[in-house]
Design a protein around this motif. Structure first.
Motif, PDB file in Angstrom:
ATOM      1  N   ASP A 190     -73.764  63.084  53.638  1.00  0.00           N
ATOM      2  CA  ASP A 190     -72.643  62.218  53.918  1.00  0.00           C
ATOM      3  C   ASP A 190     -72.577  61.210  53.104  1.00  0.00           C
ATOM      4  O   ASP A 190     -73.126  60.063  53.437  1.00  0.00           O
ATOM      5  N   VAL A 191     -72.089  61.053  51.939  1.00  0.00           N
ATOM      6  CA  VAL A 191     -72.080  59.843  51.042  1.00  0.00           C
ATOM      7  C   VAL A 191     -70.511  59.423  50.624  1.00  0.00           C
ATOM      8  O   VAL A 191     -69.776  60.381  50.352  1.00  0.00           O
ATOM      9  N   ARG A 192     -70.032  58.068  50.356  1.00  0.00           N
ATOM     10  CA  ARG A 192     -69.038  57.782  49.767  1.00  0.00           C
ATOM     11  C   ARG A 192     -69.462  57.510  48.459  1.00  0.00           C
ATOM     12  O   ARG A 192     -70.247  56.865  47.909  1.00  0.00           O
ATOM     13  N   MET A 193     -68.532  58.095  47.593  1.00  0.00           N
ATOM     14  CA  MET A 193     -68.827  58.202  46.062  1.00  0.00           C
ATOM     15  C   MET A 193     -67.771  57.016  45.603  1.00  0.00           C
ATOM     16  O   MET A 193     -66.738  57.064  45.566  1.00  0.00           O
ATOM     17  N   VAL A 194     -68.434  56.177  44.848  1.00  0.00           N
ATOM     18  CA  VAL A 194     -67.804  55.285  43.799  1.00  0.00           C
ATOM     19  C   VAL A 194     -68.483  55.399  42.650  1.00  0.00           C
ATOM     20  O   VAL A 194     -69.599  55.120  42.439  1.00  0.00           O
ATOM     21  N   ALA A 195     -67.631  55.512  41.368  1.00  0.00           N
ATOM     22  CA  ALA A 195     -67.745  55.748  39.922  1.00  0.00           C
ATOM     23  C   ALA A 195     -67.347  54.509  39.328  1.00  0.00           C
ATOM     24  O   ALA A 195     -66.255  54.065  39.699  1.00  0.00           O
ATOM     25  N   ALA A 196     -68.004  54.086  37.891  1.00  0.00           N
ATOM     26  CA  ALA A 196     -67.254  53.286  37.283  1.00  0.00           C
ATOM     27  C   ALA A 196     -67.535  53.722  35.694  1.00  0.00           C
ATOM     28  O   ALA A 196     -68.550  54.448  35.603  1.00  0.00           O
ATOM     29  N   THR A 197     -66.641  53.098  34.962  1.00  0.00           N
ATOM     30  CA  THR A 197     -66.688  53.628  33.572  1.00  0.00           C
ATOM     31  C   THR A 197     -66.074  52.293  32.739  1.00  0.00           C
ATOM     32  O   THR A 197     -65.107  51.645  33.005  1.00  0.00           O
ATOM     33  N   ASN A 198     -66.413  52.077  31.642  1.00  0.00           N
ATOM     34  CA  ASN A 198     -66.059  51.221  30.622  1.00  0.00           C
ATOM     35  C   ASN A 198     -65.292  51.778  29.618  1.00  0.00           C
ATOM     36  O   ASN A 198     -64.910  51.193  28.343  1.00  0.00           O
ATOM     37  N   ALA A 199     -65.269  53.094  29.486  1.00  0.00           N
ATOM     38  CA  ALA A 199     -64.796  54.071  28.348  1.00  0.00           C
ATOM     39  C   ALA A 199     -63.294  54.463  29.006  1.00  0.00           C
ATOM     40  O   ALA A 199     -63.032  54.424  30.096  1.00  0.00           O
ATOM     41  N   SER A 200     -62.393  55.045  28.024  1.00  0.00           N
ATOM     42  CA  SER A 200     -61.353  55.539  28.414  1.00  0.00           C
ATOM     43  C   SER A 200     -61.944  57.188  28.735  1.00  0.00           C
ATOM     44  O   SER A 200     -62.142  57.844  27.891  1.00  0.00           O
ATOM     45  N   ILE A 201     -61.994  57.396  30.011  1.00  0.00           N
ATOM     46  CA  ILE A 201     -62.633  58.541  30.535  1.00  0.00           C
ATOM     47  C   ILE A 201     -61.448  59.793  29.912  1.00  0.00           C
ATOM     48  O   ILE A 201     -62.052  60.950  29.793  1.00  0.00           O
ATOM     49  N   GLU A 202     -60.265  59.251  30.118  1.00  0.00           N
ATOM     50  CA  GLU A 202     -59.313  60.492  29.645  1.00  0.00           C
ATOM     51  C   GLU A 202     -59.666  60.723  27.990  1.00  0.00           C
ATOM     52  O   GLU A 202     -59.436  62.135  27.902  1.00  0.00           O
TER      53      GLU A 202
END
Length: 358
Positions: free
Chosen positions: A170-182
């Motif tokens: 059971d984990v809360r997921m937080v992600a990060a990106t410095n790119a345009s993931i789209e």
């Protein structure tokens, strides 16, 4: 990849457990200061208010922003303002994990699963059970790793490498990106279904260029930290030096400002950081774009009157930030500004700034 230590997982825990249930304004302010989320700009304030609301949910969060804007700070804030606060916060740099090792790093490995696996090894999702798993640079995940992560997000189940036993985490997921993931999706470098799983709550962290008014409090925060590190008094910053910093280009954002501040305090021989010192320690500094590139300077009226208004506005901003940084202590404010206490009192009176103490 270096696995997080227990000290890193428990960082920023000294606050009251009340923060884990949403906390009050004072707890949130204390957490902001502890993490180094400094400033009074509208952009930062709105971003932090959104983070507070997201913290009360269990939804995955995708943090977007340029390199160095403090995405991990906001990830930690979301965790430590949530009910998951007593459990671990586990940061993972996705760009540092080789594709062949991703599953064993994330899900662990059974004894004998590969050469050198002498004992069962827990994975990061197991370490983060009940807490938050922070996936930094998530856009850099290779295709095979994306499939493994998607499967876990869908079922919350996994198997250690080399084991048939099904486990849950059971984990809360937080992600990060410095790119345009789209753009990464368009280029077939990132799975659209994985993006949908991660981007439930989206938070755009403003760049330093978008919040130049926060440079003063950030400099004060960094100076206090480095002064403690080198066991020396916190130096003052000359107003013209602060104005110069606020006018520079910051492609590296907070990380770059931190480095410049560190460089300045190491090179400082007196007790005031002035413009001459900054020019020496950062000779390659470039002027940034104007905060209002479309503004009509001529509309401000005659040059002398316009200059006085601009100077008064900067002085007002500087004093407000200074008084907040010193907790309203007028004597300390005068010392940091490099002026006398009586002169500081007159400045505060002229700008209608009340003295909290001192």
């Amino acid at each position: 990849m270096r696995r997080p230590t227990s000290g890193e997982l428990g960082a920023a825990r000294p606050l009251s457990a009340e923060t884990g249930r949403g906390g009050g304004v004072s707890e949130q302010r204390a957490l902001r200061l502890q993490l180094g989320i400094c400033g009074n700009s509208a952009e930062l304030g709105e971003c932090f208010r959104l983070a507070c609301r997201f913290a009360r949910s269990e939804a995955p969060v995708l943090l977007r922003g340029e390199t160095g804007v403090g995405k991990e700070l906001f990830a930690r804030a979301i965790h430590y303002m949530s009910p998951r606060r007593p459990r671990p916060f586990v940061p993972v740099n996705c760009g540092a994990i080789p594709e062949t090792l991703f599953e064993s790093e994330l899900f662990g490995a059974a004894k004998g699963a590969y050469t050198g696996a002498a004992v069962d090894r827990e994975g990061l999702v197991e370490i983060a059970h009940g807490g938050t798993l922070f996936l930094d640079e998530v856009d850099s995940l290779p295709a095979r790793a994306q499939v493994a992560l998607l499967r876990f997000l869908q079922e919350r189940e996994y198997r250690r490498v080399g084991s048939g036993a099904l486990r849950r985490s059971d984990v809360r997921m937080v992600a990060a990106t410095n790119a345009s993931i789209e753009d990464c999706v368009e280029a077939a470098q990132f799975r659209l279904d994985l993006l949908f799983r991660l981007d439930v709550c989206s938070l755009q962290i403003p760049s330093l260029t978008e919040r130049r008014s926060d440079i003063g409090p950030l400099v004060a925060h960094f100076l206090e930290r480095f002064a403690a590190l080198y066991q020396r008094p916190v130096p003052a910053v000359a107003p013209e030096a602060l104005a110069w910093l606020a006018s520079r280009d910051w492609p590296g954002n907070l990380r770059q400002l931190e480095n410049v501040t560190h460089r300045a305090i190491v090179a400082l021989t007196g007790d005031v950081i002035d413009l001459a010192l900054l020019s020496r320690v950062w000779p390659t500094a470039k002027r940034g774009c104007a905060a209002r590139p479309d503004a009509d300077a001529l509309a401000e009226g005659p040059l002398i009157a316009a200059r006085k208004r601009a100077a008064f506005a900067f002085e007002d901003q500087y004093l407000h930030q200074l008084m907040e940084a010193v907790g309203g202590n007028v004597s300390e404010a005068a010392r940091r500004a490099g002026t006398e206490r009586r002169a500081m009192g007159r400045l505060l009176k002229r700008h209608g700034i009340s003295r909290l103490r001192g």
